[in-house]
Design a protein around this motif. Sequence first.
Motif, PDB file in Angstrom:
ATOM      1  N   ILE A 199       2.294  10.002  -3.128  1.00 27.31           N
ATOM      2  CA  ILE A 199       2.627   8.969  -2.339  1.00 27.31           C
ATOM      3  C   ILE A 199       3.568   8.082  -2.841  1.00 27.31           C
ATOM      4  O   ILE A 199       3.943   8.119  -4.058  1.00 27.31           O
ATOM      5  CB  ILE A 199       1.189   8.488  -1.782  1.00 27.31           C
ATOM      6  N   PRO A 200       3.974   7.074  -2.079  1.00 29.12           N
ATOM      7  CA  PRO A 200       4.994   6.076  -2.679  1.00 29.12           C
ATOM      8  C   PRO A 200       4.460   5.408  -3.828  1.00 29.12           C
ATOM      9  O   PRO A 200       3.062   5.111  -4.004  1.00 29.12           O
ATOM     10  CB  PRO A 200       5.039   5.241  -1.407  1.00 29.12           C
ATOM     11  N   ALA A 201       5.349   4.785  -4.553  1.00 28.30           N
ATOM     12  CA  ALA A 201       5.075   4.128  -6.020  1.00 28.30           C
ATOM     13  C   ALA A 201       4.592   2.741  -5.537  1.00 28.30           C
ATOM     14  O   ALA A 201       4.062   2.256  -6.549  1.00 28.30           O
ATOM     15  CB  ALA A 201       6.292   4.268  -6.895  1.00 28.30           C
ATOM     16  N   CYS A 202       4.575   2.248  -4.310  1.00 29.36           N
ATOM     17  CA  CYS A 202       4.167   0.934  -4.029  1.00 29.36           C
ATOM     18  C   CYS A 202       3.437   0.991  -2.846  1.00 29.36           C
ATOM     19  O   CYS A 202       3.980   1.768  -1.737  1.00 29.36           O
ATOM     20  CB  CYS A 202       5.450   0.049  -4.228  1.00 29.36           C
ATOM     21  N   CYS A 203       2.492  -0.092  -2.641  1.00 25.35           N
ATOM     22  CA  CYS A 203       1.888  -0.269  -1.201  1.00 25.35           C
ATOM     23  C   CYS A 203       1.295  -1.374  -0.813  1.00 25.35           C
ATOM     24  O   CYS A 203       1.103  -2.349  -1.696  1.00 25.35           O
ATOM     25  CB  CYS A 203       0.572   0.859  -1.345  1.00 25.35           C
ATOM     26  N   LEU A 204       1.600  -1.691   0.360  1.00 20.80           N
ATOM     27  CA  LEU A 204       1.157  -3.009   1.115  1.00 20.80           C
ATOM     28  C   LEU A 204      -0.264  -2.893   1.652  1.00 20.80           C
ATOM     29  O   LEU A 204      -0.355  -1.997   2.388  1.00 20.80           O
ATOM     30  CB  LEU A 204       2.301  -3.573   2.075  1.00 20.80           C
ATOM     31  N   LEU A 205      -0.998  -3.569   1.154  1.00 19.48           N
ATOM     32  CA  LEU A 205      -2.410  -3.628   1.805  1.00 19.48           C
ATOM     33  C   LEU A 205      -2.446  -4.840   2.832  1.00 19.48           C
ATOM     34  O   LEU A 205      -2.466  -5.804   2.318  1.00 19.48           O
ATOM     35  CB  LEU A 205      -3.483  -3.784   0.924  1.00 19.48           C
ATOM     36  N   ASP A 206      -2.657  -4.620   4.139  1.00 16.17           N
ATOM     37  CA  ASP A 206      -2.495  -5.490   5.392  1.00 16.17           C
ATOM     38  C   ASP A 206      -4.235  -5.711   5.551  1.00 16.17           C
ATOM     39  O   ASP A 206      -4.890  -4.962   6.229  1.00 16.17           O
ATOM     40  CB  ASP A 206      -1.929  -4.902   6.270  1.00 16.17           C
ATOM     41  N   PHE A 207      -5.018  -6.719   4.820  1.00 14.18           N
ATOM     42  CA  PHE A 207      -6.095  -6.809   5.012  1.00 14.18           C
ATOM     43  C   PHE A 207      -6.683  -7.089   6.330  1.00 14.18           C
ATOM     44  O   PHE A 207      -7.828  -6.767   6.958  1.00 14.18           O
ATOM     45  CB  PHE A 207      -6.804  -8.111   4.340  1.00 14.18           C
ATOM     46  N   ASP A 208      -5.692  -7.931   7.303  1.00 14.63           N
ATOM     47  CA  ASP A 208      -6.253  -8.116   8.522  1.00 14.63           C
ATOM     48  C   ASP A 208      -5.815  -6.902   9.592  1.00 14.63           C
ATOM     49  O   ASP A 208      -6.394  -7.278  10.745  1.00 14.63           O
ATOM     50  CB  ASP A 208      -5.717  -9.525   9.070  1.00 14.63           C
ATOM     51  N   GLY A 209      -5.012  -5.960   9.072  1.00 13.17           N
ATOM     52  CA  GLY A 209      -4.714  -5.126  10.020  1.00 13.17           C
ATOM     53  C   GLY A 209      -3.726  -5.539  11.046  1.00 13.17           C
ATOM     54  O   GLY A 209      -3.350  -4.879  12.157  1.00 13.17           O
ATOM     55  N   GLU A 210      -2.858  -6.763  10.770  1.00 17.09           N
ATOM     56  CA  GLU A 210      -1.827  -7.023  11.868  1.00 17.09           C
ATOM     57  C   GLU A 210      -0.561  -6.550  11.622  1.00 17.09           C
ATOM     58  O   GLU A 210       0.361  -6.723  12.743  1.00 17.09           O
ATOM     59  CB  GLU A 210      -1.958  -8.515  12.049  1.00 17.09           C
ATOM     60  N   LEU A 211      -0.254  -5.847  10.539  1.00 19.37           N
ATOM     61  CA  LEU A 211       0.956  -5.138  10.468  1.00 19.37           C
ATOM     62  C   LEU A 211       1.395  -4.086  10.884  1.00 19.37           C
ATOM     63  O   LEU A 211       2.579  -3.472  11.088  1.00 19.37           O
ATOM     64  CB  LEU A 211       1.294  -5.372   8.743  1.00 19.37           C
ATOM     65  N   ILE A 212       0.396  -3.166  11.222  1.00 24.93           N
ATOM     66  CA  ILE A 212       0.058  -1.691  11.225  1.00 24.93           C
ATOM     67  C   ILE A 212       1.206  -1.526  12.760  1.00 24.93           C
ATOM     68  O   ILE A 212       2.166  -0.491  12.569  1.00 24.93           O
ATOM     69  CB  ILE A 212      -1.067  -1.294  11.506  1.00 24.93           C
ATOM     70  N   ALA A 265       7.373   3.788  11.151  1.00 22.11           N
ATOM     71  CA  ALA A 265       6.168   3.963  10.034  1.00 22.11           C
ATOM     72  C   ALA A 265       5.254   5.225  10.607  1.00 22.11           C
ATOM     73  O   ALA A 265       4.908   5.384  11.876  1.00 22.11           O
ATOM     74  CB  ALA A 265       5.183   3.011   9.813  1.00 22.11           C
ATOM     75  N   ARG A 266       5.160   6.249   9.592  1.00 24.49           N
ATOM     76  CA  ARG A 266       4.552   7.379   9.812  1.00 24.49           C
ATOM     77  C   ARG A 266       3.303   7.691   8.980  1.00 24.49           C
ATOM     78  O   ARG A 266       3.161   7.198   7.862  1.00 24.49           O
ATOM     79  CB  ARG A 266       5.356   8.832   9.660  1.00 24.49           C
ATOM     80  N   THR A 267       2.356   8.260   9.724  1.00 19.08           N
ATOM     81  CA  THR A 267       0.823   8.416   8.845  1.00 19.08           C
ATOM     82  C   THR A 267       1.148   9.646   7.869  1.00 19.08           C
ATOM     83  O   THR A 267       1.724  10.713   8.170  1.00 19.08           O
ATOM     84  CB  THR A 267      -0.158   9.005   9.838  1.00 19.08           C
ATOM     85  N   SER A 268       0.898   9.388   6.677  1.00 24.69           N
ATOM     86  CA  SER A 268       0.948  10.360   5.394  1.00 24.69           C
ATOM     87  C   SER A 268      -0.321  11.067   5.786  1.00 24.69           C
ATOM     88  O   SER A 268      -1.310  10.959   5.751  1.00 24.69           O
ATOM     89  CB  SER A 268       0.852   9.689   4.128  1.00 24.69           C
ATOM     90  N   SER A 291      -6.182   5.213   6.438  1.00 29.67           N
ATOM     91  CA  SER A 291      -4.851   5.842   6.934  1.00 29.67           C
ATOM     92  C   SER A 291      -3.788   5.123   6.021  1.00 29.67           C
ATOM     93  O   SER A 291      -3.737   4.109   5.921  1.00 29.67           O
ATOM     94  CB  SER A 291      -4.519   6.074   8.176  1.00 29.67           C
ATOM     95  N   LEU A 292      -2.803   6.001   5.391  1.00 23.76           N
ATOM     96  CA  LEU A 292      -1.792   5.521   4.835  1.00 23.76           C
ATOM     97  C   LEU A 292      -0.389   5.655   5.415  1.00 23.76           C
ATOM     98  O   LEU A 292      -0.038   6.952   5.930  1.00 23.76           O
ATOM     99  CB  LEU A 292      -1.506   6.246   3.451  1.00 23.76           C
ATOM    100  N   LEU A 293       0.304   4.684   5.973  1.00 29.35           N
ATOM    101  CA  LEU A 293       1.463   4.730   6.717  1.00 29.35           C
ATOM    102  C   LEU A 293       2.706   4.860   5.741  1.00 29.35           C
ATOM    103  O   LEU A 293       2.559   4.116   4.769  1.00 29.35           O
ATOM    104  CB  LEU A 293       1.606   3.724   7.712  1.00 29.35           C
ATOM    105  N   ILE A 294       3.820   5.287   5.974  1.00 33.33           N
ATOM    106  CA  ILE A 294       4.920   5.393   5.140  1.00 33.33           C
ATOM    107  C   ILE A 294       5.818   4.764   5.910  1.00 33.33           C
ATOM    108  O   ILE A 294       6.488   5.241   6.823  1.00 33.33           O
ATOM    109  CB  ILE A 294       5.263   6.573   4.479  1.00 33.33           C
TER     110      ILE A 294
END
Length: 272
Positions: free
Chosen positions: A45-58, A67-70, A79-82
């Motif tokens: 998976i990517p070497a970096c990840c953003l956790l969007d706690f409120d879910g507003e960025l998806i 962004a696509r689902t991994s 679910s992890l988006l890339i």
Amino acid sequence: MKTIADKSLSALPILAHQTAEPSVFLPENLLAQASSMKGEGQAKIPACCLLDFDGELIAVAQKHFAARTSPDWPCFHTSLLILEQDGFEMGLIGGTVGAPFAVLVCEQLIACGCRHLIGYSSAGAVGRQQKPPFLMVPDRAMRDEGTSYHYLPPAPRVDVRGQLPAILSRQAKTCGLPVCRGTTWTTDAPYRETATQIEQHRTAGVRTVEMEAAALMALAQVKKVEIASLLHVTNTMATGDNDFHKGPDDINRKVIECCLAAMREAIEQNHQ
């Protein structure tokens, strides 16, 4: 008969963890089992990840960053988006609100090779230095939650580590809101933020309150990874007429862009 208040504080379960002792339940084992049950191998998976706690960025990530689902993320409950920009990839996971869930997901990301993480969340203003909305990248957190005590010995506060927080603070200036550094108060119980507590933290110089930063800082120290928190300070605990105004209409897109830029810079610096 003695009450618990008469006993040593060290006897309280939340403070009695043997933080130097390794865990029996390991994320690597869980992920291996999950991959096996899904009939898949564990892919990179990517070497970096953003956790969007409120879910507003998806939705914004899908609309503006394709962004696509991994298919390779072996975790059952997220679910992890890339996202890809100019050949650079970043993961994005939404809805990981609260210290226990945020750290659980981060543990699994770290087990998959992720070494740079940003936690993005809304937060309340405690200090009076600045009116919401503004952004803060905390450099210290008050440990008024439970998760950090499973990683570090008892202490009132925990500090950030690594270069990522400073890089993120600089990149966040492109978002169109004021940006500051400072101390945040991490709590598990937002509906128990009393006037006495707020005033005590305000007097001590605390600027914001949220639910994850202290636990993420503790995890970063133990796992020797870089984790930064980006707090979108939008309210004064629902006590003001203008509370929860987020700022520019395109703030979510700008947050994603600044996190992409910060991650790229941090990883490039580490490779120098």
